[in-house]
Write an enzyme that holds these catalytic residues in place. Sequence first.
Site, short mmCIF file in Angstrom:
data_model
loop_
_atom_site.label_atom_id
_atom_site.label_comp_id
_atom_site.label_asym_id
_atom_site.label_seq_id
_atom_site.Cartn_x
_atom_site.Cartn_y
_atom_site.Cartn_z
N ARG A 56 -23.82 -30.61 -16.49
CA ARG A 56 -23.26 -29.78 -15.42
C ARG A 56 -24.36 -29.25 -14.50
O ARG A 56 -24.19 -29.12 -13.30
CB ARG A 56 -22.47 -28.62 -16.02
CG ARG A 56 -21.23 -29.13 -16.74
CD ARG A 56 -20.26 -28.03 -17.04
NE ARG A 56 -19.89 -27.31 -15.83
CZ ARG A 56 -19.41 -26.07 -15.82
NH1 ARG A 56 -19.28 -25.41 -16.94
NH2 ARG A 56 -19.07 -25.50 -14.69
N ASN A 87 -17.76 -17.99 -11.76
CA ASN A 87 -18.44 -19.29 -11.71
C ASN A 87 -19.87 -19.17 -12.19
O ASN A 87 -20.55 -18.18 -11.92
CB ASN A 87 -18.42 -19.84 -10.29
CG ASN A 87 -17.00 -20.08 -9.81
OD1 ASN A 87 -16.07 -20.12 -10.62
ND2 ASN A 87 -16.82 -20.22 -8.51
N VAL A 88 -20.33 -20.21 -12.87
CA VAL A 88 -21.72 -20.22 -13.34
C VAL A 88 -22.61 -20.98 -12.36
O VAL A 88 -23.83 -21.03 -12.55
CB VAL A 88 -21.81 -20.80 -14.77
CG1 VAL A 88 -21.00 -19.93 -15.74
CG2 VAL A 88 -21.35 -22.25 -14.84
N ASP A 89 -22.01 -21.56 -11.31
CA ASP A 89 -22.84 -22.22 -10.30
C ASP A 89 -23.54 -21.17 -9.43
O ASP A 89 -23.24 -19.98 -9.50
CB ASP A 89 -22.00 -23.21 -9.46
CG ASP A 89 -20.94 -22.52 -8.60
OD1 ASP A 89 -21.28 -21.58 -7.86
OD2 ASP A 89 -19.75 -22.92 -8.67
N HIS A 104 -19.60 -14.73 -16.09
CA HIS A 104 -19.67 -15.71 -17.17
C HIS A 104 -21.02 -16.41 -17.27
O HIS A 104 -21.11 -17.49 -17.84
CB HIS A 104 -18.54 -16.74 -17.00
CG HIS A 104 -17.17 -16.14 -17.15
ND1 HIS A 104 -16.02 -16.73 -16.70
CD2 HIS A 104 -16.78 -14.95 -17.71
CE1 HIS A 104 -14.98 -15.95 -16.98
NE2 HIS A 104 -15.41 -14.86 -17.57
N GLY A 175 -9.39 -18.55 -5.70
CA GLY A 175 -9.58 -19.72 -6.56
C GLY A 175 -9.71 -19.44 -8.03
O GLY A 175 -10.54 -20.08 -8.70
N THR A 176 -8.90 -18.53 -8.55
CA THR A 176 -8.89 -18.33 -9.99
C THR A 176 -7.44 -18.25 -10.47
O THR A 176 -6.61 -17.64 -9.82
CB THR A 176 -9.68 -17.07 -10.43
OG1 THR A 176 -9.40 -16.80 -11.82
CG2 THR A 176 -9.35 -15.84 -9.61
N SER A 177 -7.18 -18.88 -11.62
CA SER A 177 -5.82 -18.87 -12.15
C SER A 177 -5.52 -17.55 -12.86
O SER A 177 -4.40 -17.32 -13.31
CB SER A 177 -5.64 -20.04 -13.13
OG SER A 177 -6.52 -19.88 -14.23
N1 APR Z 1 -9.58 -23.48 -2.95
C1 APR Z 1 -9.24 -22.36 -3.65
N2 APR Z 1 -8.66 -22.39 -4.86
C2 APR Z 1 -8.39 -23.60 -5.39
C3 APR Z 1 -8.70 -24.82 -4.74
C4 APR Z 1 -9.31 -24.71 -3.43
N3 APR Z 1 -9.64 -25.78 -2.72
N4 APR Z 1 -8.31 -25.84 -5.52
C5 APR Z 1 -7.77 -25.30 -6.63
N5 APR Z 1 -7.82 -23.94 -6.57
C6 APR Z 1 -7.33 -22.95 -7.53
C7 APR Z 1 -6.27 -23.43 -8.51
O1 APR Z 1 -4.99 -23.40 -7.90
C8 APR Z 1 -6.39 -22.40 -9.64
O2 APR Z 1 -5.58 -21.27 -9.38
O3 APR Z 1 -8.40 -22.56 -8.36
C9 APR Z 1 -7.88 -22.00 -9.56
C10 APR Z 1 -8.72 -22.52 -10.72
O4 APR Z 1 -8.30 -21.95 -11.94
P1 APR Z 1 -9.06 -22.28 -13.32
O5 APR Z 1 -9.35 -23.74 -13.40
O6 APR Z 1 -8.28 -21.66 -14.40
O7 APR Z 1 -10.48 -21.55 -13.13
P2 APR Z 1 -10.88 -20.04 -13.33
O8 APR Z 1 -9.74 -19.12 -13.10
O9 APR Z 1 -12.15 -19.82 -12.57
O10 APR Z 1 -11.23 -20.02 -14.88
C11 APR Z 1 -11.72 -18.83 -15.43
O11 APR Z 1 -12.09 -19.87 -17.54
O12 APR Z 1 -12.67 -21.76 -18.62
C12 APR Z 1 -13.10 -20.51 -18.26
O13 APR Z 1 -15.24 -19.64 -18.11
C13 APR Z 1 -14.36 -20.51 -17.44
O14 APR Z 1 -14.93 -19.06 -15.61
C14 APR Z 1 -13.93 -19.89 -16.15
C15 APR Z 1 -12.70 -19.10 -16.53
#
Ligand code: APR
Length: 231
Positions: A56, A87-89, A104, A175-177
């Site tokens: 990564r 994000n870790v980036d 994280h 951009g987080t679920s």
């Molecule tokens: N722009 C903005 N958001 C987007 C895009 C985009 N182009 N494409 C997808 N998304 C959204 C998705 O709809 C979703 O809601 O980004 C979100 C990603 O969600 P996850 O994959 O669950 O990521 P995240 O919420 O950052 O995860 C949290 O979980 O696995 C652990 O440690 C890891 O930091 C991470 C944490």
Amino acid sequence: MKKIVFLTGAGMSVESGLSTFRGSGGMWDEYPVEKVASIEGYIENPSLVLEFYNKRRNELLTVQPNEGHRLIAALEKDYRVTVVTQNVDDLHERAGSTNVIHLHGELMKATSSREPNNLNYVRRLPADNLNIAIGDKAADGSQLRPYIVWFGEAVPMMSDAIDELRDADIFVIIGTSLNVYPAAGLLNYAPAGVPVYLIDPNDVNVSQHRWLNFIKKGASEGMKELVSLLE
Ligand code: APR
């Protein structure tokens, strides 16, 4: 100056070419999360975990911040801006954001396996050797490990994030679920009356009963809309 706090997740970096974790094609489909992103997984198979993060890290070198990252950084002209990221980036920093809290951890840094949160042992990996191998040692003599907060570990930066939100005037989630706690609970700390914006191209399950300005767009287009709404 007014203060804006951002909470960003994997979706923030999608337009730079990095994958999200959940949903089809997400990273956890390809790599079982319990094997590569939990403290138990690391204890069971450290070389697999080191290899996952080495890959990564090398991938991160090949991508660039996107327009969304840049628009957040540009807001520092007119606002006090804090970016709280899951994000870790390092794309927020590379876009020019100067106040970034990584809940994280940080992919480009390494730490001690014995005391991962002791900042005396956290160091940036040298550009000419970004890989961590079995046998590499932290300053305390323990195995060097990625500076990543794994499932099953404490999230020490959470209290700084909560403090930042206490005097926020605007809160923006991108951009987080909102599946992973404690980060997902940050919304609870946004003071009453503070406008909350949510930027995501997909529906997000927000459990708190709070009115949100939902900008149903990707990070770059969504940030453009936010900037025009703030004007
Ligand atoms: N722009 C903005 N958001 C987007 C895009 C985009 N182009 N494409 C997808 N998304 C959204 C998705 O709809 C979703 O809601 O980004 C979100 C990603 O969600 P996850 O994959 O669950 O990521 P995240 O919420 O950052 O995860 C949290 O979980 O696995 C652990 O440690 C890891 O930091 C991470 C944490």
